[in-house]
Design an enzyme around this catalytic site. Structure first.
Site, PDB file in Angstrom:
ATOM      1  CG  ASP A  10      -1.736   1.222   1.394  1.00 42.57           C
ATOM      2  OD1 ASP A  10      -2.340   1.665   0.406  1.00 42.57           O
ATOM      3  OD2 ASP A  10      -1.744   1.771   2.514  1.00 42.57           O
ATOM      4  CG  ASP A 187      -2.514   2.642   6.255  1.00 41.71           C
ATOM      5  OD1 ASP A 187      -2.895   3.712   6.754  1.00 41.71           O
ATOM      6  OD2 ASP A 187      -2.726   2.341   5.063  1.00 41.71           O
TER       7      ASP A 187
END
Length: 235
Positions: A10, A187
Protein backbone atom coordinates in the site's frame (compact mmCIF):
# COMPACT_ATOMS: atom_id res chain seq x y z
CA UNK A 1 11.62 -13.83 4.47
CA UNK A 2 11.68 -12.21 1.02
CA UNK A 3 13.86 -14.75 -0.81
CA UNK A 4 10.86 -16.38 -2.52
CA UNK A 5 8.36 -13.59 -1.92
CA UNK A 6 6.30 -11.23 -4.00
CA UNK A 7 5.86 -7.91 -2.24
CA UNK A 8 2.61 -5.92 -2.36
CA UNK A 9 2.74 -2.46 -0.82
CA UNK A 10 0.00 0.00 0.00
CA UNK A 11 1.19 3.60 -0.38
CA UNK A 12 -0.45 6.22 1.88
CA UNK A 13 0.01 5.35 5.54
CA UNK A 14 2.34 2.48 4.64
CA UNK A 15 5.28 3.82 2.63
CA UNK A 16 4.59 7.47 3.48
CA UNK A 17 2.89 9.21 6.39
CA UNK A 18 -0.68 10.33 5.90
CA UNK A 19 -1.15 14.03 5.13
CA UNK A 20 -4.09 16.32 5.82
CA UNK A 21 -4.36 16.94 2.08
CA UNK A 22 -3.63 14.11 -0.41
CA UNK A 23 -1.76 16.49 -2.73
CA UNK A 24 0.77 17.22 0.04
CA UNK A 25 2.17 13.67 -0.07
CA UNK A 26 5.56 13.25 -1.76
CA UNK A 27 7.88 10.30 -2.35
CA UNK A 28 11.42 11.30 -1.46
CA UNK A 29 14.46 10.14 -3.40
CA UNK A 30 15.29 7.55 -0.73
CA UNK A 31 11.89 5.87 -1.10
CA UNK A 32 12.15 5.79 -4.89
CA UNK A 33 15.62 4.25 -4.67
CA UNK A 34 14.41 1.72 -2.09
CA UNK A 35 11.61 0.53 -4.38
CA UNK A 36 14.05 0.19 -7.27
CA UNK A 37 16.47 -1.88 -5.14
CA UNK A 38 13.70 -4.13 -3.86
CA UNK A 39 12.39 -4.71 -7.35
CA UNK A 40 15.88 -5.66 -8.55
CA UNK A 41 16.50 -7.94 -5.56
CA UNK A 42 13.17 -9.72 -6.06
CA UNK A 43 13.42 -10.07 -9.81
CA UNK A 44 10.53 -7.77 -10.63
CA UNK A 45 8.18 -9.00 -7.89
CA UNK A 46 7.30 -5.64 -6.28
CA UNK A 47 3.89 -4.00 -6.63
CA UNK A 48 2.34 -0.85 -5.21
CA UNK A 49 -1.39 -1.37 -4.69
CA UNK A 50 -3.14 1.88 -3.78
CA UNK A 51 -6.43 3.67 -3.61
CA UNK A 52 -4.76 6.38 -5.65
CA UNK A 53 -5.02 6.26 -9.41
CA UNK A 54 -2.09 5.07 -11.50
CA UNK A 55 -1.80 8.61 -12.86
CA UNK A 56 -1.34 9.90 -9.30
CA UNK A 57 1.22 7.20 -8.49
CA UNK A 58 3.17 8.03 -11.64
CA UNK A 59 3.33 11.69 -10.63
CA UNK A 60 4.41 10.91 -7.06
CA UNK A 61 6.86 8.05 -7.65
CA UNK A 62 8.56 9.27 -10.83
CA UNK A 63 10.56 6.87 -13.07
CA UNK A 64 10.45 3.91 -10.65
CA UNK A 65 6.69 3.70 -11.26
CA UNK A 66 7.49 2.41 -14.74
CA UNK A 67 9.67 -0.39 -13.34
CA UNK A 68 7.35 -1.91 -10.74
CA UNK A 69 3.85 -3.35 -10.93
CA UNK A 70 1.06 -0.89 -10.13
CA UNK A 71 -2.58 -1.36 -9.23
CA UNK A 72 -4.57 1.80 -8.64
CA UNK A 73 -8.07 2.86 -7.66
CA UNK A 74 -8.48 -0.02 -5.19
CA UNK A 75 -7.73 -2.73 -7.70
CA UNK A 76 -9.73 -1.26 -10.58
CA UNK A 77 -6.78 -0.42 -12.84
CA UNK A 78 -3.48 -2.18 -13.40
CA UNK A 79 -0.15 -1.72 -15.16
CA UNK A 80 2.60 -4.30 -15.27
CA UNK A 81 5.15 -5.50 -17.79
CA UNK A 82 4.06 -2.86 -20.26
CA UNK A 83 0.39 -3.92 -20.23
CA UNK A 84 -2.36 -1.67 -18.87
CA UNK A 85 -5.96 -2.48 -17.99
CA UNK A 86 -8.60 0.08 -17.05
CA UNK A 87 -12.38 -0.09 -16.69
CA UNK A 88 -14.87 2.31 -18.23
CA UNK A 89 -15.33 5.46 -16.15
CA UNK A 90 -19.06 5.84 -15.48
CA UNK A 91 -20.63 9.33 -15.60
CA UNK A 92 -22.13 8.62 -12.17
CA UNK A 93 -18.72 9.44 -10.66
CA UNK A 94 -19.11 13.04 -11.85
CA UNK A 95 -22.56 13.15 -10.28
CA UNK A 96 -21.13 11.79 -7.03
CA UNK A 97 -18.37 14.41 -7.08
CA UNK A 98 -20.93 17.18 -7.53
CA UNK A 99 -22.91 16.02 -4.50
CA UNK A 100 -19.76 15.65 -2.43
CA UNK A 101 -18.56 19.16 -3.38
CA UNK A 102 -21.90 20.59 -2.27
CA UNK A 103 -21.41 18.83 1.06
CA UNK A 104 -17.79 19.97 1.42
CA UNK A 105 -18.82 23.59 0.89
CA UNK A 106 -20.64 23.40 4.21
CA UNK A 107 -17.60 22.36 6.25
CA UNK A 108 -14.33 24.28 6.47
CA UNK A 109 -11.54 21.79 5.89
CA UNK A 110 -13.60 19.17 4.03
CA UNK A 111 -11.93 18.18 0.77
CA UNK A 112 -13.13 16.34 -2.32
CA UNK A 113 -10.50 14.33 -4.21
CA UNK A 114 -11.44 13.26 -7.73
CA UNK A 115 -9.64 10.18 -9.05
CA UNK A 116 -9.64 8.30 -12.33
CA UNK A 117 -12.17 5.74 -11.10
CA UNK A 118 -13.40 7.15 -7.82
CA UNK A 119 -14.16 10.25 -5.79
CA UNK A 120 -13.22 10.65 -2.13
CA UNK A 121 -14.48 12.93 0.60
CA UNK A 122 -11.79 13.74 3.20
CA UNK A 123 -12.78 15.11 6.61
CA UNK A 124 -9.48 14.84 8.50
CA UNK A 125 -9.49 18.63 9.04
CA UNK A 126 -13.13 18.67 10.16
CA UNK A 127 -13.75 15.45 12.12
CA UNK A 128 -17.09 16.79 13.31
CA UNK A 129 -18.40 16.15 9.78
CA UNK A 130 -17.73 12.40 9.91
CA UNK A 131 -21.25 11.20 10.69
CA UNK A 132 -22.88 13.32 8.00
CA UNK A 133 -20.14 12.51 5.47
CA UNK A 134 -20.60 8.77 5.90
CA UNK A 135 -24.39 9.07 5.68
CA UNK A 136 -24.09 11.13 2.49
CA UNK A 137 -21.73 8.61 0.93
CA UNK A 138 -24.05 5.70 1.66
CA UNK A 139 -26.97 7.56 0.08
CA UNK A 140 -24.98 8.53 -3.01
CA UNK A 141 -23.58 5.02 -3.42
CA UNK A 142 -27.09 3.57 -3.29
CA UNK A 143 -28.57 6.17 -5.63
CA UNK A 144 -25.82 5.87 -8.26
CA UNK A 145 -24.86 2.20 -7.98
CA UNK A 146 -21.29 2.87 -6.85
CA UNK A 147 -19.05 0.92 -4.45
CA UNK A 148 -18.42 2.52 -1.05
CA UNK A 149 -14.98 2.29 0.53
CA UNK A 150 -14.18 3.67 4.00
CA UNK A 151 -10.65 4.74 4.93
CA UNK A 152 -8.90 6.81 7.60
CA UNK A 153 -10.91 10.02 8.00
CA UNK A 154 -12.22 9.70 4.45
CA UNK A 155 -14.86 7.87 2.49
CA UNK A 156 -14.71 7.04 -1.18
CA UNK A 157 -17.10 6.03 -3.93
CA UNK A 158 -15.67 4.05 -6.82
CA UNK A 159 -16.55 1.75 -9.67
CA UNK A 160 -17.52 -1.75 -8.60
CA UNK A 161 -15.61 -4.94 -9.30
CA UNK A 162 -12.19 -4.28 -7.82
CA UNK A 163 -10.42 -4.33 -4.48
CA UNK A 164 -6.86 -4.87 -3.32
CA UNK A 165 -7.42 -8.59 -2.96
CA UNK A 166 -8.49 -8.75 -6.61
CA UNK A 167 -5.24 -6.98 -7.53
CA UNK A 168 -3.11 -9.45 -5.54
CA UNK A 169 -4.79 -12.51 -7.04
CA UNK A 170 -4.51 -11.09 -10.55
CA UNK A 171 -0.75 -10.52 -10.26
CA UNK A 172 -0.08 -13.81 -8.49
CA UNK A 173 -1.39 -15.70 -11.50
CA UNK A 174 1.43 -14.34 -13.65
CA UNK A 175 5.19 -14.85 -13.85
CA UNK A 176 7.42 -13.97 -12.09
CA UNK A 177 5.03 -13.81 -9.11
CA UNK A 178 3.27 -17.09 -9.81
CA UNK A 179 4.31 -19.78 -7.32
CA UNK A 180 5.95 -17.38 -4.86
CA UNK A 181 4.86 -16.32 -1.37
CA UNK A 182 2.83 -13.08 -1.36
CA UNK A 183 3.45 -10.49 1.36
CA UNK A 184 1.03 -7.58 1.64
CA UNK A 185 1.72 -4.49 3.78
CA UNK A 186 -1.09 -2.02 4.51
CA UNK A 187 -2.48 0.27 7.16
CA UNK A 188 -6.28 0.45 7.08
CA UNK A 189 -9.52 -1.33 6.29
CA UNK A 190 -9.06 -0.83 2.54
CA UNK A 191 -6.15 -3.27 2.83
CA UNK A 192 -8.05 -6.08 4.54
CA UNK A 193 -8.98 -7.65 1.18
CA UNK A 194 -5.27 -7.77 0.41
CA UNK A 195 -4.52 -9.48 3.72
CA UNK A 196 -7.27 -12.02 3.00
CA UNK A 197 -5.88 -12.74 -0.47
CA UNK A 198 -2.28 -13.34 0.63
CA UNK A 199 -3.47 -15.59 3.45
CA UNK A 200 -5.44 -17.72 0.97
CA UNK A 201 -2.35 -17.93 -1.23
CA UNK A 202 -0.06 -19.10 1.58
CA UNK A 203 1.51 -15.72 2.31
CA UNK A 204 1.42 -13.14 5.08
CA UNK A 205 -0.06 -9.73 5.81
CA UNK A 206 1.67 -6.99 7.76
CA UNK A 207 -0.47 -4.26 9.36
CA UNK A 208 0.99 -0.79 9.86
CA UNK A 209 -0.16 1.02 12.99
CA UNK A 210 -1.45 0.20 16.45
CA UNK A 211 -2.65 -3.32 17.26
CA UNK A 212 -6.30 -3.87 16.41
CA UNK A 213 -8.72 -6.12 14.60
CA UNK A 214 -7.12 -7.15 11.31
CA UNK A 215 -6.53 -10.16 9.11
CA UNK A 216 -2.80 -9.43 8.99
CA UNK A 217 -0.32 -11.75 10.67
CA UNK A 218 2.34 -9.22 11.74
CA UNK A 219 2.63 -5.60 12.84
CA UNK A 220 4.90 -2.66 12.07
CA UNK A 221 4.21 0.53 13.98
CA UNK A 222 4.66 3.22 11.30
CA UNK A 223 5.74 3.97 7.72
CA UNK A 224 9.21 4.68 9.12
CA UNK A 225 9.29 1.16 10.56
CA UNK A 226 8.10 -0.26 7.22
CA UNK A 227 10.87 1.49 5.35
CA UNK A 228 13.49 0.42 7.88
CA UNK A 229 12.37 -3.21 7.50
CA UNK A 230 12.37 -2.95 3.71
CA UNK A 231 15.84 -1.44 3.81
CA UNK A 232 17.07 -4.54 5.68
CA UNK A 233 15.33 -6.80 3.16
CA UNK A 234 16.88 -4.96 0.21
CA UNK A 235 20.45 -5.14 1.53
Amino acid sequence: MLANASLFLDFDGTLVDLADRPDDVVADAELRALLARLNLRLGGRVAVISGRSIAQLDAILGPVAQEIALSGSHGCEHRWQGISAQPHRPPTLDQAAERMRAFADRFAGALVEEKSYGVALHYRLCPEAEKEAVELAWHVARDLGLELQEGKMMIELRVAGGDKGVAVRRMMRLAPMKGTMPVFIGDDRTDENGFEAVTELGGAGIFVGKPGETGAHYLLESPAAVRAWLEQMSA
